[in-house]
Every structure is written in structure tokens, then in C-alpha cells.
Design an enzyme around this catalytic site. Structure first.
Site, PDB file in Angstrom:
ATOM      1  N   SER A 117     -35.757  25.660  -6.503  1.00 44.74           N
ATOM      2  CA  SER A 117     -36.716  25.412  -7.563  1.00 44.74           C
ATOM      3  C   SER A 117     -36.685  26.463  -8.666  1.00 44.74           C
ATOM      4  O   SER A 117     -35.694  26.620  -9.360  1.00 44.74           O
ATOM      5  CB  SER A 117     -38.121  25.261  -6.982  1.00 44.74           C
ATOM      6  OG  SER A 117     -39.038  24.864  -7.968  1.00 44.74           O
ATOM      7  N   HIS A 118     -37.769  27.236  -8.776  1.00 47.52           N
ATOM      8  CA  HIS A 118     -37.933  28.199  -9.861  1.00 47.52           C
ATOM      9  C   HIS A 118     -37.441  29.587  -9.483  1.00 47.52           C
ATOM     10  O   HIS A 118     -37.567  30.518 -10.270  1.00 47.52           O
ATOM     11  CB  HIS A 118     -39.411  28.280 -10.245  1.00 47.52           C
ATOM     12  CG  HIS A 118     -40.293  28.564  -9.067  1.00 47.52           C
ATOM     13  ND1 HIS A 118     -40.502  27.644  -8.072  1.00 47.52           N
ATOM     14  CD2 HIS A 118     -41.006  29.660  -8.711  1.00 47.52           C
ATOM     15  CE1 HIS A 118     -41.300  28.162  -7.160  1.00 47.52           C
ATOM     16  NE2 HIS A 118     -41.622  29.394  -7.512  1.00 47.52           N
ATOM     17  N   ASP A 282     -38.082  24.233 -15.243  1.00 46.71           N
ATOM     18  CA  ASP A 282     -37.541  25.203 -14.291  1.00 46.71           C
ATOM     19  C   ASP A 282     -36.162  24.808 -13.772  1.00 46.71           C
ATOM     20  O   ASP A 282     -35.548  23.863 -14.271  1.00 46.71           O
ATOM     21  CB  ASP A 282     -38.522  25.406 -13.137  1.00 46.71           C
ATOM     22  CG  ASP A 282     -38.620  24.190 -12.228  1.00 46.71           C
ATOM     23  OD1 ASP A 282     -38.400  23.062 -12.715  1.00 46.71           O
ATOM     24  OD2 ASP A 282     -38.916  24.353 -11.028  1.00 46.71           O
ATOM     25  N   ASP A 284     -34.905  23.260 -11.108  1.00 47.77           N
ATOM     26  CA  ASP A 284     -34.604  21.909 -10.630  1.00 47.77           C
ATOM     27  C   ASP A 284     -35.313  20.819 -11.409  1.00 47.77           C
ATOM     28  O   ASP A 284     -35.192  19.641 -11.089  1.00 47.77           O
ATOM     29  CB  ASP A 284     -34.908  21.780  -9.139  1.00 47.77           C
ATOM     30  CG  ASP A 284     -36.399  21.817  -8.825  1.00 47.77           C
ATOM     31  OD1 ASP A 284     -37.133  22.506  -9.552  1.00 47.77           O
ATOM     32  OD2 ASP A 284     -36.818  21.178  -7.847  1.00 47.77           O
ATOM     33  N   ASP A 286     -38.655  20.177 -12.012  1.00 52.73           N
ATOM     34  CA  ASP A 286     -39.933  19.560 -11.661  1.00 52.73           C
ATOM     35  C   ASP A 286     -41.138  20.270 -12.271  1.00 52.73           C
ATOM     36  O   ASP A 286     -42.251  19.767 -12.202  1.00 52.73           O
ATOM     37  CB  ASP A 286     -40.087  19.418 -10.142  1.00 52.73           C
ATOM     38  CG  ASP A 286     -40.059  20.743  -9.387  1.00 52.73           C
ATOM     39  OD1 ASP A 286     -39.919  21.804 -10.031  1.00 52.73           O
ATOM     40  OD2 ASP A 286     -40.161  20.709  -8.146  1.00 52.73           O
ATOM     41  N   ARG A 287     -40.930  21.437 -12.877  1.00 52.22           N
ATOM     42  CA  ARG A 287     -42.043  22.155 -13.513  1.00 52.22           C
ATOM     43  C   ARG A 287     -41.891  22.133 -15.032  1.00 52.22           C
ATOM     44  O   ARG A 287     -40.803  21.916 -15.557  1.00 52.22           O
ATOM     45  CB  ARG A 287     -42.110  23.593 -13.019  1.00 52.22           C
ATOM     46  CG  ARG A 287     -42.322  23.695 -11.519  1.00 52.22           C
ATOM     47  CD  ARG A 287     -42.520  25.126 -11.082  1.00 52.22           C
ATOM     48  NE  ARG A 287     -42.631  25.214  -9.630  1.00 52.22           N
ATOM     49  CZ  ARG A 287     -43.376  26.084  -8.986  1.00 52.22           C
ATOM     50  NH1 ARG A 287     -44.110  26.963  -9.657  1.00 52.22           N
ATOM     51  NH2 ARG A 287     -43.416  26.100  -7.671  1.00 52.22           N
ATOM     52  N   LYS A 382     -43.180  16.128  -8.646  1.00 53.74           N
ATOM     53  CA  LYS A 382     -43.629  16.511  -9.972  1.00 53.74           C
ATOM     54  C   LYS A 382     -42.434  16.411 -10.911  1.00 53.74           C
ATOM     55  O   LYS A 382     -41.287  16.474 -10.486  1.00 53.74           O
ATOM     56  CB  LYS A 382     -44.233  17.908  -9.976  1.00 53.74           C
ATOM     57  CG  LYS A 382     -43.454  19.000  -9.280  1.00 53.74           C
ATOM     58  CD  LYS A 382     -44.269  20.289  -9.241  1.00 53.74           C
ATOM     59  CE  LYS A 382     -43.600  21.377  -8.423  1.00 53.74           C
ATOM     60  NZ  LYS A 382     -43.863  21.280  -6.990  1.00 53.74           N
TER      61      LYS A 382
END
Length: 554
Positions: A117-118, A282, A284, A286-287, A382
Site C-alpha cells: 500500500s502506502h 498512494d 497501490d 486505494d488512497r 477503497k
């Protein structure tokens, strides 16, 4: 059509292969240990509810270091476990929202997503593997626990004798009854976005406002190709509207977390170049973060405003809003929108699977987390790019009555109608775990002492003190110890949580919220400074952790 042989390879368990909702995240060097990745992938395949044989799985990730090697291992293990088909993003690239969409669109068994992710990437940083279910959402605890239990006892894995697949070429390759399909990573997602949003409204807005400057920072994460296709190719914006749009194994040496600290290059350019609408996503995808010249949209406010302007988005105007939801630490701004619209509001623990349960039951249309995650029931993750297109749609919609409308105009109009929930999160990253646990124990003692309810601390009277617990209305599962809450009589809140999304140490998250019906123009940190002091004094955070300042303030 080539055949292949399957070899059973002996192995031994590794400690600590316990995945959370976000999968298993460790340093790259941990995953590079002999058989480490194979053990976890084998356990994941074995834990698929109906078994791996005959399954169709979506595979891809955020482009970080070790992605391509991991995919080759997954291919051999999938074939070795008699998986029927893998659908893989070109060059291994697939955003988490795009993967969720593909799982649903292809009616796949599930998906293996390769992302942390982030978190930073590169040989000395993080890697991650997580499994998503056939609804497109993260695996529930029943499945992640099964994966973990298998990792503690694993003695062998099934490996197929296959050559490395060429992930650069779109097309299908068959090996006996095993198929590898490499697809364009962006096509299906763009089709979905065009089904949800009014692209003609957006195009007309940009024609009317050629001076309206947009800048989307992909932070060298996965969304670069998606953003370029949507903003430049589909909406006709100039190439200068996207930055850091090439996915990089180490995210350009940066930290792909879209907040005011780590997206500082975007923040500086927005101010220096008078950018009307700036956004970041981010690693991947999703943010998201939304900013503009002199404007910052707090994520808690973001989901509330998207819900308030749902009629600007054809997807919701047609289907209506089935319900709204937020994670517990997220501010109550969306609660006020739900109340005015007469729609049910759900408060859930942090973790997208809780939203997914509500969506699958037809009870939630729009949801969000204060951690820069916003989404809807179009998928079960998300979705950063979706949120950004949603905000552009809000601006285009609002411009029909106010041709020169900007972000601050939209925010202030909302605050005037609903009031403002001043909100901030302080993150203390890679804190010594022992000190963090002692602080949480100190706070637990406070909430367990019922005499503290009704007590006045500074100018705030304690109305409720607990550790948030949630009973899922869909499956009846109970989630305990989801965050220590101290709620005051005026509705203000302070919340403490330990986060496990990093690969080492603990992250202490402090959330502070204060509501006002009238004074909505004060700078956030000024508005909540008394509550911050109260929270630090009450928790003795500095004393227990030794950390005088947070790593990130949101």
C-alpha cells in the site's frame, strides 16, 4: 500446448506469517528468504474456501521491488495447485481498485494482490501479499486465520516446472489445463469509471474553464497509467496535469503516502503554480488526497461532501443512496449528511472488509476512512482515483450555479449548512513497541475506571470512555479492542489506536475531533490545540514513548 510436471518441494514453517486485512507485510529481505514467499502463497492457495483446483485468480500489484519475481513464483505455485487460470496485469501492474473490479467483472474466485500500500518500496523496504475474495474485497478473518494456521504447519508446497512468463506482452498462454492471460492494466477500470461518472459534464466544465489547473501526483505508484488515460486521453487535459506518473520499484525514492507531509512536492507546486485542484494517490491506488491553492480537504470531510453531492454522480443519482458508513476514528461529518438525508449511518472498525459486508448486503453506497481512503459499492476496496474523479464531478456540478467555484467555496458552503467537525490525526511512526503498549495500558486503566465518566478535564466533561467494540449487523461477528475512545459532553473526541500496517515497530495514532456549528474558518490546528494538549497530558504519550513530535500530522 506445452505440458508441465509438478514437484512437491519440502519446506519448514517461518514464524510470523500472520496476515491482517491488508495481508502480510514484511521487509523485502524477509520475503526473499528461501521458500518464504512460496510458503505463504501455498498457504493462501490452500486456504481458498473451495480449494485452488479450477480457480480463476486475478494477480497484480503496485510495481514495487520484488513484484515480478513474486509473480513468477505465484504462477508456478498456482499451476502446481491446479489453478485453472491467472489473469495478470501487464508487467504485473494492477491497482488494488482495478483488481477488485476485475475480480467482480470476471466472476473470479479471488485475487492475489502484491502491495504494501502506502509503505515505502525498494530492496531495503516493504513488500506485501494479500488475498481478496470473490466479492473483490479483502479476505475476512476466517480466511486470514486459516492462512496463518497453515503457515505454522506447512511441510511442502506444489511447484510446477514452468519457464518464466513474459508479463510485458498482452495475450494468452496455455500449458495443458493451466492458462495465463496478460491484460491491459487500465482498460477495464476506465470502462468502469465512464459508467459511474458523467464524462461529458467533466469535458464541458474544462472547456468552459480552460484556466482551471489540475495536477495529479501518482507518487511513482501504480495509478500513473490510470491517471494519464483518464485525465489526458479521456478528458483532454494537458500532459502537465499529471506528475510522477511512471510506476517505480522504489517509488522514486519517496514514501507513496498521499498526505501533506509525504506529498510535499505536490503541495509546494500547488501553492507556487496556483493549481486549482491538486490530488495524490498512494502506492497501490486505494488512497487519495485532495488539495488546491490555499485549500485542503480533510479525508473525513471528503467522504461527507461526496455523500452530500451524490446527485452530481449518475451512478448514485440513478440508484439512490442505500446507506453511508465511516470508520470509528473518522469524524462525524458524514453523520450529519446521513441525518439530513434520512439515510442510515454505520460506524465500523478500521478495515475495509466491514464496509464490504454492508455493501454486499445492500446497506451501504458511500463510505470512508480518515486515513485518506474513500470509496463506494462499485467495488469492494477503497478507490483513490474514483474519489478524485468524484471531486472533479462535484466541482463541475457546482460550477453550473457558480461558474468560478473553487475548492474553498464548496467547503465553506458545506460548513455553513452542516457545521464543521475540526479533525486531525497525529501519527507517531516506528515507536518502540514496549513504550506504546505501556501507554495503551495506562489509557485502558483510565477507561476502566467508571468514576472518570462525568469528570471534568480542563474545560471538557467526559461523557463516555471505552474501547470501541463492533458487532457486524450482517454476519454477527464481534470485533473488540478497536480503539480507545474518550468522548466529551460537547461531542468532542480523542481516540488512540495502535496500527499494524507497518513492517516493524508500532505506529501510535492519535485522533482529535471538535464540532462547531458556526465558527468554521479557524485553522484546524488552532481550533483543536486545547484538545491536543489534553490528549497528550492524559495519555502521557511523551513520557511513555519518548516522542515529542509526531511523524505526520493530517
Amino acid at each position: 500446448m506445452a505440458s508441465f510436471s509438478i514437484k512437491e518441494v519440502s519446506t519448514k514453517p517461518f514464524e510470523g506469517q500472520k496476515p491482517g486485512t491488508s495481508g502480510l507485510r514484511k521487509r523485502v529481505k524477509v520475503f526473499q528468504q528461501e521458500n518464504y514467499t512460496e510458503n505463504f502463497v501455498q498457504a493462501t492457495l490452500s486456504a481458498i474456501p473451495d480449494g485452488p483446483a479450477g480457480a480463476t485468480l486475478i494477480v497484480g500489484g503496485d510495481g514495487r521491488y520484488f513484484l515480478k519475481e513474486a509473480i513468477q513464483k505465484i504462477i508456478r505455485l498456482a499451476a502446481g495447485n491446479r489453478v485453472s487460470k491467472l489473469v495478470i496485469g501487464q508487467n504485473g501492474i494492477l491497482s488494488t481498485p482495478a483488481a477488485s473490479n476485475l475480480i467482480r467483472k470476471r466472476k473470479a474466485t479471488g485475487g492475489i494482490l502484491l502491495t504494501a500500500s502506502h509503505n515505502p518500496g525498494g530492496p531495503d523496504n516493504d513488500f506485501g501479499i494479500k488475498y481478496n475474495m470473490n466479492n473483490g474485497g479483502p479476505a475476512p478473518e476466517s480466511v486470514t486465520e486459516r492462512i496463518y494456521q497453515i503457515t505454522t504447519k506447512i511441510s511442502s508446497f506444489h511447484n510446477a516446472d514452468l519457464p518464466d512468463a513474459d508479463l510485458s506482452k498482452i495475450g494468452t498462454t496455455k500449458f495443458a489445463d493451466f492458462t495465463i492471460e496478460v491484460i491491459d492494466s487500465v482498460d477495464d477500470y476506465v470502462i468502469l469509471m465512464k459508467e459511474i461518472f458523467d464524462f461529458e459534464l467533466l469535458k464541458n466544465f474544462f472547456k468552459k474553464r480552460p484556466d482551471f489547473k489540475v495536477l495529479f501526483d501518482s507518487m511513482h505508484g501504480v495509478t500513473g497509467p490510470y491517471n494519464h488515460r483518464l485525465l489526458v486521453t479521456e478528458l483532454g487535459l494537458p500532459e502537465s496535469s499529471v506528475m510522477n506518473a511512471s510506476p517505480s520499484e522504489d517509488f522514486g525514492g519517496g514514501h507513496p503516502d498521499p498526505n501533506l507531509t509525504y506529498a510535499h512536492d505536490l503541495v509546494e507546486r500547488v501553492e507556487a503554480e496556483n493549481i486549482d485542484f491538486g490530488a495524490a494517490s498512494d502506492g497501490d491506488g486505494d488512497r487519495n488526497m485532495i488539495i488546491g491553492k490555499g485549500a485542503f480537504v480533510n479525508p473525513s470531510d471528503s467522504v461527507a461532501l461526496i455523500a452530500a453531492y451524490a446527485d452530481a454522480i449518475p451512478y448514485f443519482k440513478k440508484a439512490g443512496l442505500k446507506g453511508l458508513a465511516r470508520s470509528m476514528p473518522t469524524s462525524g461529518a458524514i453523520d450529519r449528511v446521513a441525518k439530513k438525508k434520512g439515510i442510515q449511518l454505520f460506524e465500523v472498525p478500521t478495515g475495509w472488509k466491514f464496509f464490504g459486508n454492508l455493501m454486499d448486503a445492500g446497506k451501504c453506497s458511500i463510505c470512508g476512512e480518515e486515513s485518506f481512503g474513500t470509496g463506494s459499492d462499485h467495488i469492494r476496496e477503497k478507490d483513490g482515483v474514483w474519489a478524485i474523479i468524484a471531486w472533479l464531478s462535484i466541482i463541475a456540478f457546482a460550477s453550473e450555479t457558480n461558474p468560478k467555484v473553487g475548492l474553498n467555496d464548496i467547503l465553506n458552503k458545506h460548513y455553513a449548512e452542516y457545521g464543521r467537525n475540526y479533525f486531525s490525526r497525529y501519527d507517531y511512526e516506528e515507536v518502540d513497541s514496549e513504550g506504546a503498549n505501556k501507554m495503551m495500558a495506562h489509557l485502558t486503566a483510565f477507561i476502566n475506571d467508571k468514576s472518570n465518566v462525568g469528570k471534568k478535564i480542563d474545560s471538557y466533561e467526559v461523557a463516555q470512555a471505552d474501547n470501541f467494540e463492533y458487532t457486524d449487523p450482517i454476519d454477527g461477528s464481534v470485533s473488540k479492542n478497536q480503539g480507545i475512545r474518550i468522548i466529551f459532553k460537547d461531542g468532542s473526541r480523542i481516540i488512540f489506536r495502535l496500527s499494524g500496517t507497518g513492517s516493524q515497530g508500532a505506529t501510535v495514532r492519535l485522533y482529535v475531533e471538535k464540532y462547531t456549528a458556526k465558527d468554521y474558518t479557524t485553522e484546524t490546528q488552532t481550533a483543536i490545540q486545547d484538545l491536543i494538549k489534553l490528549a497528550l497530558d492524559l495519555s502521557k504519550l511523551v513520557e511513555f514513548t519518548g516522542r515529542k513530535t509526531p511523524t505526520v500530522i493530517t
